[in-house]
Write a protein that holds these residues in place. Structure first.
Motif, short mmCIF file in Angstrom:
data_model
loop_
_atom_site.label_atom_id
_atom_site.label_comp_id
_atom_site.label_asym_id
_atom_site.label_seq_id
_atom_site.Cartn_x
_atom_site.Cartn_y
_atom_site.Cartn_z
N ALA A 142 0.84 -1.00 0.12
CA ALA A 142 0.00 0.01 -0.08
C ALA A 142 0.76 1.20 0.04
N PHE A 143 2.04 1.23 0.67
CA PHE A 143 2.80 2.41 0.96
C PHE A 143 3.64 2.74 -0.16
N GLN A 144 3.95 1.68 -0.81
CA GLN A 144 4.73 1.75 -2.17
C GLN A 144 3.87 2.47 -3.28
N ALA A 145 2.61 2.11 -3.31
CA ALA A 145 1.69 2.54 -4.35
C ALA A 145 1.37 3.80 -4.12
N LEU A 146 1.17 4.29 -2.77
CA LEU A 146 0.37 5.54 -2.55
C LEU A 146 1.80 6.50 -2.58
#
Lengths: 435, 435
Positions: A193-197
């Protein structure tokens, strides 16, 4: 602990499908950087099935498992109060009696990759549950490079007040069954999630500033950062493909970040298996009360195409997480199909030797960004623990409707559990070595 | 300008290798959002060769060229002083007489992609130099969606003082031959450099904070962002593959950003062609005086492997730019070979229909991130202009040892120049339609 004592451990025997519980020697410190941990709970993980099915090419028996929580019972000579100051602090502060959790790989804490935060690519990386690094499905486990590998939980939790820790917990402290999620699946979901956002191509939607002003790196003479003021430009459309434990954790992490930032979003959570969709829907309904700027919808693969087409007028998603535990080619093809130009695809699962199913022209034509690879669990631990503490309504549960943990059993059920898990007849199982 | 007047233009005729200079009608405004621009200089670009060689599948003649600078001579009815306030400002402020440059594609400025900064994927995107959008190698060119497409140079330059503009210029104002670089190759090089240095996996080296603290998105309870204090952890190792004009611009942009931030780095600039390596070395030696925290080395493909092995103890580069104009499979394979775990590969060239040469396992095992696609020139313009102004020692030159522009010729030499350029016998050529 006496050196001659035997212990119980779950062993895998080649060539495949052969799980036995046996008496083996209790491990001892072999190197000054080792710790021996008394295991309180060990997890059975989807990726244990690679070994179980004999597809890893391993030809000798080994103690299984790469997820465990426990207590330090023995330490090597490196763990003195006075150590050289350039060693990570756990080499000086780890003590016998500390409650610890371990990532699924060894990380020394001292090489370039560990220091920079890319801990899963540590120069000394070793995967627990292999012949040269016996796993955690045992009463005791030896942890190499323990000062870089283990997390001391009490120190990490000291940042939280008792009220915060107990606010949403039914148990007085975080239960071991909840903490065990920190070994692998929860940080992996948070990482996805962090990588994408956090990708530069997503940041315009996160910050309401257009690219490249949305980046921290840019500083330009006389250029005022403009602001995106049309709501339709900043609403994030997200797809998560695969609702196994990692996919569920990725969805919860996404919702948590988006809610904390007050952002508009639509998230479609995709899985071909109805039971998984239902579990995700239950989890979402439990946590949805305070999510007012967007919503999650579960969908089959077919339905997801229509939903995203409708949401985006045919343009596609900003972000696609490919969270199938074992990343596969059709999931990557679906990810490409669902992503919009200048969108990001994040894939956290292990992949096979097949070529990825993209042509250069396809990637060019959509300006696609791709992030692949294993979660650096050790580095993601603070974010994952923070989510775990705040989301005990989800992650604190065992065996309930929203639980990621199906049951806790003793070693006597190990062979049966591997069998059932392999056939998809049960969800995540934890082993209590002392039951 | 009288509507019946003819003009001279460079036309391509199918099937291939047929360039003619002909009299054609001067274009007129056809839509309220159109502008007609009197061309002062037009560029011959490596990607014009796709059309020239007949590999684009185009079957009717067309006016060539997607790089041009000029002056607005006619505007559609949209360009009134009072326009609806949600239109981009150029729709109200663009005036006859304005000095403008154009990106190589049309962008409306109003769709989601334009507003967010992903202008090259505008919903109305059209490439200049194709049958439906006649190109800039002419005396006049019609610019659709001119309010989103054109840059008004005088406004952009107003942020700079006369001293700044003239400090490094031999000419009193930026020359057209220099400004023409803003249509494509300079912003594309800046985009490649920016994308790579701004990637979350590169930011730990840029900010001296480990991942994920190096990101702006993270805010965590009780977590102090630690700092990387060992110099060897933050030195950036960079490879640029391909030293055509885009690769050279990418190197200069890299050096500029790294110097401005005072970062330690090593950059290896790779090309199989010796003449290109020599030009890059000349450019670097001209600009290297104030680059004290790192250095650039040019290398053949073979040498680059040894250099990077030695620099990194076999670990590889943090960042690899694949800047061959026409991205090809062997350049991508080399990029994978040279990149380290948790490294980034940025590829800005157009690619073919071949599958990209990576297996899923390779990408997983190195935690690789890949950024593909065309530069959003319109959005990168401020950064590119800023570099152009400050680096007139490099970009202001024509025909010299460090120049990216080989010569400026009249239309009468068009057929010869296409021929020579196609055979690699000359560097970048600009056409002066009035010579």
């Amino acid at each position: 602990m006496s050196p001659s004592v035997d212990q119980l451990a779950i062993l895998w025997y080649p060539p495949a499908y052969d799980i036995r519980v046996e008496k083996v020697s209790v491990p001892r410190v072999e190197h000054p950087d080792d710790a021996v941990v008394k295991v309180r709970l060990a997890g059975l993980c989807g990726s244990d099935l690679h070994l179980y099915r004999g597809t890893e090419g391993i030809t000798e028996p080994c103690i299984c498992g790469h997820e465990f929580v426990g207590e330090v019972v023995e330490l090597g000579s490196s763990f003195q109060p006075s150590v050289p100051c350039d060693r990570p602090s756990l080499y000086s502060t780890l003590k016998v009696g500390d409650r610890v959790i371990s990532p699924f790989t060894v990380s020394c804490g001292e090489c370039h990759f560990c220091r920079v935060g890319f801990t899963c690519r540590c120069a000394e990386s070793r995967l627990f549950g292999t012949p040269n690094t016996p796993g955690g499905q045992a009463q005791y486990v030896r942890v190499p490079k323990a000062g870089g590998t283990l997390y001391r939980l009490d120190e990490a939790l000291a940042a939280y007040t008792a009220q915060e820790l107990e606010a949403q917990c039914s148990t007085p402290r975080l239960a071991d069954s909840s903490l065990l999620l920190l070994c692998d699946i929860l940080p992996t979901g948070v990482f996805a999630a962090f990588q994408a956002l956090n990708h530069p191509k997503t940041l315009p939607m996160m910050t309401s500033q257009p690219y490249p002003h949305s980046s921290a790196l840019i500083t330009l003479k006389g250029i005022l950062a403009p602001s995106l003021h049309r709501p339709q430009d900043t609403v994030l459309l997200i797809a998560v493909i695969g609702l196994g434990p990692v996919g569920v954790c990725a969805c919860v992490a996404m919702l948590d970040i988006l809610h904390a930032k007050g952002l508009d979003f639509r998230l479609v959570a995709i899985d071909p298996i109805e039971a998984r969709r239902n579990k995700m829907a239950s989890i979402y309904s439990k946590m949805s009360r305070d999510q007012e700027r967007g919503y999650l919808e579960v969908a089959s693969i077919e339905d997801s195409r229509c939903i995203i087409f409708e949401w985006s007028n045919g343009v596609g998603c900003n972000v696609v997480l490919e969270a199938s535990v074992v990343g596969n080619s059709s999931a990557l093809s679906l990810a490409y199909e669902l992503v919009r130009p200048f969108g990001c695809i994040t894939s956290v699962g292990a992949h096979s030797d097949s070529a990825v199913p993209f042509t250069g022209r396809e990637l060019y034509d959509k300006n696609v960004s791709l992030d692949f690879g294993r979660c650096p669990v050790r580095a993601m631990f603070p974010m994952a623990l923070d989510l775990l503490v705040r989301r005990q309504d989800i992650f604190g549960d065992v065996g309930g409707e929203v639980s990621l943990v199906d049951k806790v059993v003793g070693f006597s059920e190990a062979a049966t559990m591997y069998q059932e898990f392999d056939k998809g007849k049960c969800g995540k199982v934890l082993f209590d070595p002392w039951k």
